[in-house]
Design a protein around this motif. Structure first.
Motif, PDB file in Angstrom:
ATOM      1  N   VAL A  93      19.432  16.050 -31.785  1.00 26.28           N
ATOM      2  CA  VAL A  93      18.917  15.593 -30.494  1.00 26.28           C
ATOM      3  C   VAL A  93      19.835  14.511 -29.914  1.00 26.28           C
ATOM      4  CG1 VAL A  93      17.040  14.340 -29.378  1.00 26.28           C
ATOM      5  CG2 VAL A  93      16.527  16.233 -30.903  1.00 26.28           C
ATOM      6  N   VAL A  94      20.334  13.622 -30.788  1.00 28.01           N
ATOM      7  CA  VAL A  94      21.294  12.614 -30.319  1.00 28.01           C
ATOM      8  C   VAL A  94      22.496  13.305 -29.674  1.00 28.01           C
ATOM      9  CG1 VAL A  94      22.902  10.807 -31.033  1.00 28.01           C
ATOM     10  CG2 VAL A  94      20.598  10.870 -31.991  1.00 28.01           C
ATOM     11  N   PHE A  95      23.009  14.326 -30.345  1.00 22.61           N
ATOM     12  CA  PHE A  95      24.134  15.063 -29.784  1.00 22.61           C
ATOM     13  C   PHE A  95      23.778  15.713 -28.456  1.00 22.61           C
ATOM     14  CE2 PHE A  95      26.533  14.634 -33.675  1.00 22.61           C
ATOM     15  CZ  PHE A  95      27.835  14.753 -33.239  1.00 22.61           C
ATOM     16  N   ILE A  96      22.565  16.257 -28.381  1.00 19.22           N
ATOM     17  CA  ILE A  96      22.159  16.920 -27.141  1.00 19.22           C
ATOM     18  C   ILE A  96      22.146  15.923 -25.991  1.00 19.22           C
ATOM     19  CG2 ILE A  96      20.242  18.045 -25.956  1.00 19.22           C
ATOM     20  CD1 ILE A  96      19.547  19.361 -28.634  1.00 19.22           C
ATOM     21  N   VAL A  97      21.584  14.746 -26.255  1.00 16.94           N
ATOM     22  CA  VAL A  97      21.529  13.729 -25.204  1.00 16.94           C
ATOM     23  C   VAL A  97      22.938  13.317 -24.798  1.00 16.94           C
ATOM     24  CG1 VAL A  97      20.808  11.382 -24.671  1.00 16.94           C
ATOM     25  CG2 VAL A  97      19.273  12.894 -25.930  1.00 16.94           C
ATOM     26  N   SER A 294      22.037  23.914 -24.468  1.00 19.01           N
ATOM     27  CA  SER A 294      20.900  24.823 -24.523  1.00 19.01           C
ATOM     28  C   SER A 294      20.777  25.491 -25.890  1.00 19.01           C
ATOM     29  CB  SER A 294      20.993  25.859 -23.408  1.00 19.01           C
ATOM     30  OG  SER A 294      22.245  26.483 -23.428  1.00 19.01           O
ATOM     31  N   ILE A 295      21.901  25.825 -26.507  1.00 12.23           N
ATOM     32  CA  ILE A 295      21.810  26.507 -27.798  1.00 12.23           C
ATOM     33  C   ILE A 295      21.314  25.550 -28.873  1.00 12.23           C
ATOM     34  CG2 ILE A 295      24.160  26.166 -28.741  1.00 12.23           C
ATOM     35  CD1 ILE A 295      22.694  29.599 -28.655  1.00 12.23           C
ATOM     36  N   SER A 296      21.747  24.273 -28.802  1.00  8.56           N
ATOM     37  CA  SER A 296      21.292  23.313 -29.806  1.00  8.56           C
ATOM     38  C   SER A 296      19.822  23.004 -29.616  1.00  8.56           C
ATOM     39  CB  SER A 296      22.087  22.014 -29.718  1.00  8.56           C
ATOM     40  OG  SER A 296      23.438  22.276 -29.682  1.00  8.56           O
ATOM     41  N   ALA A 297      19.406  22.895 -28.343  1.00  5.59           N
ATOM     42  CA  ALA A 297      17.996  22.630 -28.081  1.00  5.59           C
ATOM     43  C   ALA A 297      17.151  23.772 -28.614  1.00  5.59           C
ATOM     44  CB  ALA A 297      17.779  22.451 -26.580  1.00  5.59           C
ATOM     45  N   LYS A 298      17.657  24.973 -28.463  1.00  6.23           N
ATOM     46  CA  LYS A 298      16.943  26.129 -29.001  1.00  6.23           C
ATOM     47  C   LYS A 298      16.822  26.022 -30.520  1.00  6.23           C
ATOM     48  CE  LYS A 298      17.607  30.973 -29.876  1.00  6.23           C
ATOM     49  NZ  LYS A 298      18.660  31.977 -29.996  1.00  6.23           N
ATOM     50  N   ARG A 299      17.884  25.613 -31.161  1.00  6.85           N
ATOM     51  CA  ARG A 299      17.884  25.492 -32.615  1.00  6.85           C
ATOM     52  C   ARG A 299      16.890  24.429 -33.087  1.00  6.85           C
ATOM     53  NH1 ARG A 299      20.073  27.674 -36.554  1.00  6.85           N
ATOM     54  NH2 ARG A 299      21.728  26.288 -37.235  1.00  6.85           N
ATOM     55  N   VAL A 300      16.776  23.366 -32.286  1.00  2.54           N
ATOM     56  CA  VAL A 300      15.888  22.278 -32.709  1.00  2.54           C
ATOM     57  C   VAL A 300      14.436  22.619 -32.402  1.00  2.54           C
ATOM     58  CG1 VAL A 300      15.262  19.869 -32.314  1.00  2.54           C
ATOM     59  CG2 VAL A 300      17.658  20.529 -32.460  1.00  2.54           C
ATOM     60  N   PHE A 301      14.173  23.079 -31.167  1.00  6.66           N
ATOM     61  CA  PHE A 301      12.784  23.213 -30.739  1.00  6.66           C
ATOM     62  C   PHE A 301      12.265  24.644 -30.822  1.00  6.66           C
ATOM     63  CE2 PHE A 301      14.532  19.531 -28.462  1.00  6.66           C
ATOM     64  CZ  PHE A 301      13.732  18.553 -29.005  1.00  6.66           C
ATOM     65  N   GLY A 302      13.170  25.592 -30.916  1.00  2.00           N
ATOM     66  CA  GLY A 302      12.747  26.945 -31.178  1.00  2.00           C
ATOM     67  C   GLY A 302      12.345  27.794 -29.980  1.00  2.00           C
ATOM     68  N   TRP A 303      12.383  27.223 -28.763  1.00  3.50           N
ATOM     69  CA  TRP A 303      12.075  28.080 -27.615  1.00  3.50           C
ATOM     70  C   TRP A 303      13.311  28.845 -27.197  1.00  3.50           C
ATOM     71  CZ3 TRP A 303       9.931  23.164 -24.907  1.00  3.50           C
ATOM     72  CH2 TRP A 303       8.715  22.796 -25.526  1.00  3.50           C
ATOM     73  N   GLN A 305      16.570  29.997 -25.281  1.00  3.68           N
ATOM     74  CA  GLN A 305      17.700  29.222 -24.764  1.00  3.68           C
ATOM     75  C   GLN A 305      17.626  29.080 -23.245  1.00  3.68           C
ATOM     76  OE1 GLN A 305      21.499  30.962 -25.586  1.00  3.68           O
ATOM     77  NE2 GLN A 305      22.616  29.272 -24.649  1.00  3.68           N
ATOM     78  N   LYS A 306      17.177  30.156 -22.591  1.00  3.31           N
ATOM     79  CA  LYS A 306      17.096  30.172 -21.135  1.00  3.31           C
ATOM     80  C   LYS A 306      16.296  28.996 -20.584  1.00  3.31           C
ATOM     81  CE  LYS A 306      17.155  34.879 -19.377  1.00  3.31           C
ATOM     82  NZ  LYS A 306      16.266  35.982 -18.992  1.00  3.31           N
ATOM     83  N   TYR A 307      15.150  28.727 -21.226  1.00  2.00           N
ATOM     84  CA  TYR A 307      14.273  27.684 -20.715  1.00  2.00           C
ATOM     85  C   TYR A 307      14.983  26.337 -20.707  1.00  2.00           C
ATOM     86  CZ  TYR A 307      10.707  31.213 -21.547  1.00  2.00           C
ATOM     87  OH  TYR A 307       9.991  32.363 -21.542  1.00  2.00           O
ATOM     88  N   PHE A 308      15.705  26.098 -21.792  1.00  2.00           N
ATOM     89  CA  PHE A 308      16.415  24.820 -21.869  1.00  2.00           C
ATOM     90  C   PHE A 308      17.508  24.739 -20.814  1.00  2.00           C
ATOM     91  CE2 PHE A 308      14.683  25.166 -26.159  1.00  2.00           C
ATOM     92  CZ  PHE A 308      13.996  23.974 -26.196  1.00  2.00           C
ATOM     93  N   LEU A 309      18.117  25.877 -20.553  1.00  2.00           N
ATOM     94  CA  LEU A 309      19.169  25.905 -19.552  1.00  2.00           C
ATOM     95  C   LEU A 309      18.596  25.544 -18.172  1.00  2.00           C
ATOM     96  CD1 LEU A 309      22.140  26.536 -19.216  1.00  2.00           C
ATOM     97  CD2 LEU A 309      21.493  28.836 -18.588  1.00  2.00           C
ATOM     98  N   TYR A 310      17.441  26.167 -17.837  1.00  2.00           N
ATOM     99  CA  TYR A 310      16.820  25.850 -16.547  1.00  2.00           C
ATOM    100  C   TYR A 310      16.453  24.381 -16.477  1.00  2.00           C
ATOM    101  CZ  TYR A 310      16.438  30.869 -15.839  1.00  2.00           C
ATOM    102  OH  TYR A 310      16.735  32.184 -15.684  1.00  2.00           O
TER     103      TYR A 310
END
Lengths: 370, 382
Positions: A93-97, A294-303, A305-310
């Motif tokens: 998450v630190v990396f994502i931010v 988006s790909i890392s967020a998907k890996r962390v939160f599991g939703w 990838q598209k949603y994170f991208l939006y």
């Protein structure tokens, strides 16, 4: 699941790393970099660049070593494997931010170019919308599209290096003399400034599982680094020779200001076109960052990838309103650079002992079995 | 096969077309494009009087140029005040020449150059020049050949002189670079009006940004020899006829007496300044020059080595003599347009030279000259 199972048709060849990592590193930073390093290290900036280059190559070797210890997974997978799910998720998450702010910094810096050089009245939301639409398009297509567009954009922009020919003819050798005048401390400061500019290689952490022929990862990423260093070295040396001291210290974007002397009979003011074309240089940056986020967020939160991208696009669009003067833009860029120094350069070396430990343990186990 | 998404394509095109209205339009027929500015200072009010040469791109207008006079304290105010007198929106994007009158060039021109550097719309390749009379008068000279207006004529005039290597180039970028480099002073072309026509008269030596003296067209050749390099220069020298006794063809009778005039052209040169002794401030200038003879007032057989060498030595001697004069003049003016200070600075590691320090040292420097001349050809006669 820490291991990633990626079908072969979604993988890319290692040779693409050469271009992808390079385009990630070269972005808005290089336009202002010659001045920043000159302010610290003066005429001996080239020493700073060489020091930064050595550190960079070592860092890449370190990252590749760690990645090779754990086959087929990305940074998140490695951290989860070694330290458990909680730490793994937190650090990712630190990396994502961090990537998000990098994304934002690239975008608003480019908006500033356009406003200063071409359209002072152009509203930022418009250019943001244009950039983000392209980012959406490329990232939704998947990793192959993201990498593919980066390569296309790379070839769309690399020819601009040839434009340096005109400033090179106007170089004054006296600008480089006397050499070895700066203090070691100043040179190290210069190396630090250089390291901000060459950030972006962190992409390797996340792209690694998607690479088909992993044995070549080290070779091509090291080549990509050498290429980047060669590029910033050239631009910096030309700037130092082309401008005199007071000029270079005063120009916010020396690389763009150099374009002001280029003029063709059918195209008088080439700098205008250069700024417009700079979009091609920063788009791969934004696309790959958006993909990573988006790909890392998907890996962390599991939703999906598209949603994170939006979500990313939406937040970026809103945040862009907060940065509409030079002071804030500078501040953001500086903070991102500072954090990048730790996350990009220090972090791999912190992980290194663990990787060595794992390897030794793995070897012992294998020996014990035999 | 996937179906083509026509709706998407049409939608994208629609966005593409409509979004052009999101940026400010600059319709070329509605712009007054400035090609030259002239600045003078009003002694009474201390305000700057600007002369703005405008140009319109409009096929319907026969006289597409006009000159506007406006006042202000800053560059940009002059532009915006000029707009009060014009129905066109005045823009700086095509600015090619800026000219300063004596009232400003004697006080320092740097304060007026800031906006040109700051404003990204202005090109760095414009020429900085100085007029020897108020620019208002100079720019009203009515004879500017076939150029559309005086601004474009001024630019062509200076550009031709630079191309022919008659003067030293002084684009905005070059001016600023010399200005900011310790131990090197800028030069500017000086313009004057002769018979209602502007001409390049001499070049001005600056002390930082203040005009302190001028070099005549003859002196420029020698100044340029050190500061720059020639690719196709030309010069005329006068020699004593008695030195060439015995080589002169008998049938020539020149009423000009004992003088022989030699014109050299296609001159190529390189110059290197070396510091010989840093404490004694001793410098050495090596100059290599080659070229051809294009005109001789007396026929001399140059095919033989002896007169040719004699002529080369004589050219060397005269160039050396003139170089000494020019450098001494610059020392008197205390304006180092040759860059001796830069070379000095290159040798003093760890203690950067400032302009002020060099002002104290420059008048005391000693310069030796090594000139070597090679006459390569002498036309199609012997």
């Amino acid at each position: 699941m820490a291991q990633l199972q990626i079908p072969l048709d979604k993988k890319i060849k290692a040779v693409y790393l050469l271009i992808v990592l390079h385009t990630m590193q070269i972005g808005v930073g290089i336009a202002g970099y010659p001045r920043l390093v000159y302010l610290e290290a003066g005429r001996d900036s080239w020493i700073s660049i060489i020091i930064a280059a050595i550190v960079l190559h070592l860092t890449i070797a370190c990252i590749v070593f760690i990645l090779n210890t754990n086959k087929d997974t990305d940074l998140h997978g490695i951290l989860t494997n070694w330290f458990g799910s909680f730490i793994g998720k937190s650090i990712t998450v630190v990396f994502i931010v961090y990537f998000f702010f990098m994304f934002l910094s690239v975008m608003i810096n480019y908006i500033e170019f356009v406003q200063v050089f071409i359209f002072p009245q152009m509203s930022p939301w418009f250019i943001t919308a244009a950039l983000l639409t392209l980012v959406l398009y490329a990232v939704i297509g998947g990793v192959r599209i993201a990498v593919g567009t980066s390569i296309v954009f790379f070839f769309g922009a690399i020819w601009m290096v040839g434009l340096l020919y005109k400033p090179i003819t106007l170089i004054d050798i006296d600008g480089y003399l006397p050499m070895f005048e700066s203090e070691p401390r100043a040179i190290l400061e210069g190396a630090k400034v250089t390291s901000f500019t060459i950030l972006g290689f962190e992409l390797l952490w996340f792209l690694y599982p998607y690479i088909h022929d992993k044995s070549k990862v080290n070779r091509f990423s090291q080549l990509a680094m050498a290429f980047t260093i060669a590029m910033i070295f050239t631009v910096t040396m030309v700037s130092i020779g082309f401008f005199s001291r007071g000029q270079l210290e005063g120009k916010i974007w020396p690389a763009l200001s150099m374009m002001k002397v280029i003029s063709f009979p059918m195209f008088e003011r080439f700098d205008i076109l250069a700024v417009a074309l700079w979009m091609i240089i920063i788009l791969p940056n934004m696309i790959l960052l958006a993909w990573m986020i988006s790909i890392s967020a998907k890996r962390v939160f599991g939703w999906k990838q598209k949603y994170f991208l939006y979500l990313l696009v939406l937040i970026a669009f809103i945040c862009q309103y907060q940065f509409d003067n030079r002071y804030y833009v500078n501040m953001l860029t500086d903070y991102v650079g500072q954090v990048g120094l730790y996350l990009g350069f220090l972090f791999p070396f912190l992980l290194l002992p663990f990787a060595i430990f794992k390897r030794v343990k793995g070897k012992n186990k294998a020996d014990a079995k035999n | 096969m996937r179906k083509t998404n026509y709706l998407g394509i049409i939608f994208s095109l629609l966005i593409l077309i409509t979004s052009t209205s999101c940026i400010e339009p600059n319709i070329i027929e509605e712009l007054g494009i400035v090609t030259a500015y002239g600045f003078d200072q009003n002694e009474d009010t201390q305000e700057i009087e600007g002369t703005v040469v405008l140009y319109q791109f409009n096929p319907d207008i026969t006289d597409a140029s006009q000159i506007i006079h406006s006042d202000g304290k800053t560059f940009d105010t002059i532009r915006s005040n000029a707009n009060k007198q014009s129905g066109y929106q005045i823009v700086n994007g095509q600015l090619q020449t800026i000219l300063f009158g004596p009232s400003i060039s004697e006080e320092g021109i740097f304060p007026y150059l800031d906006t040109i550097e700051r404003n990204a719309a202005v090109s760095d390749m414009l020429y900085v020049a100085v007029a020897d009379q108020p620019t208002r008068d100079l720019m009203s000279a009515s004879n500017y050949e076939e150029a559309p207006n005086i601004g474009i004529y001024l630019h062509r005039l200076i550009e031709t002189a630079v191309k022919n290597e008659v003067i030293i180039s002084s684009t905005f970028h070059e001016f600023m670079r010399s200005y900011f480099r310790a131990g090197l002073d800028p030069v500017v072309p000086i313009l004057t009006v002769e018979d209602n026509k502007v001409e390049v008269n001499s070049i001005g030596a600056m002390q930082d940004d203040i005009l302190v003296g001028t070099y005549s067209m003859d002196e420029i050749f020698y100044a340029r020899l050190i500061r720059d390099r020639f690719k196709q220069g030309r010069t005329e020298l006068t020699m004593d006829l008695n030195d060439f006794e015995g080589y002169i063809a008998e049938y020539v009778h020149d009423p000009r007496g004992d003088e022989m005039h030699v014109v050299l052209d296609q001159l190529g040169s390189t110059a290197t300044i070396r510091v010989v002794d840093i404490d004694a401030l001793a410098f050495e200038v090596d100059i290599k020059l080659d070229g051809r003879v294009i005109e001789l007032s007396h026929r001399i057989n140059l095919d033989e080595p002896e007169p040719l060498h004699k002529m080369e030595r004589e050219v060397e001697r005269q160039i050396e003599e003139n170089l000494t004069k020019v450098v001494e003049k610059s020392q008197e003016l205390n304006s180092d347009i040759f860059g001796f200070g830069t070379k000095y600075n290159n040798r003093t590691r760890g203690q950067p030279l400032t302009s002020e320090e060099w002002r104290d040292l420059f008048p005391n420097i000693e310069v030796d000259y090594n000139v070597s001349v090679e006459i390569k050809r002498f036309g199609i006669v012997q």
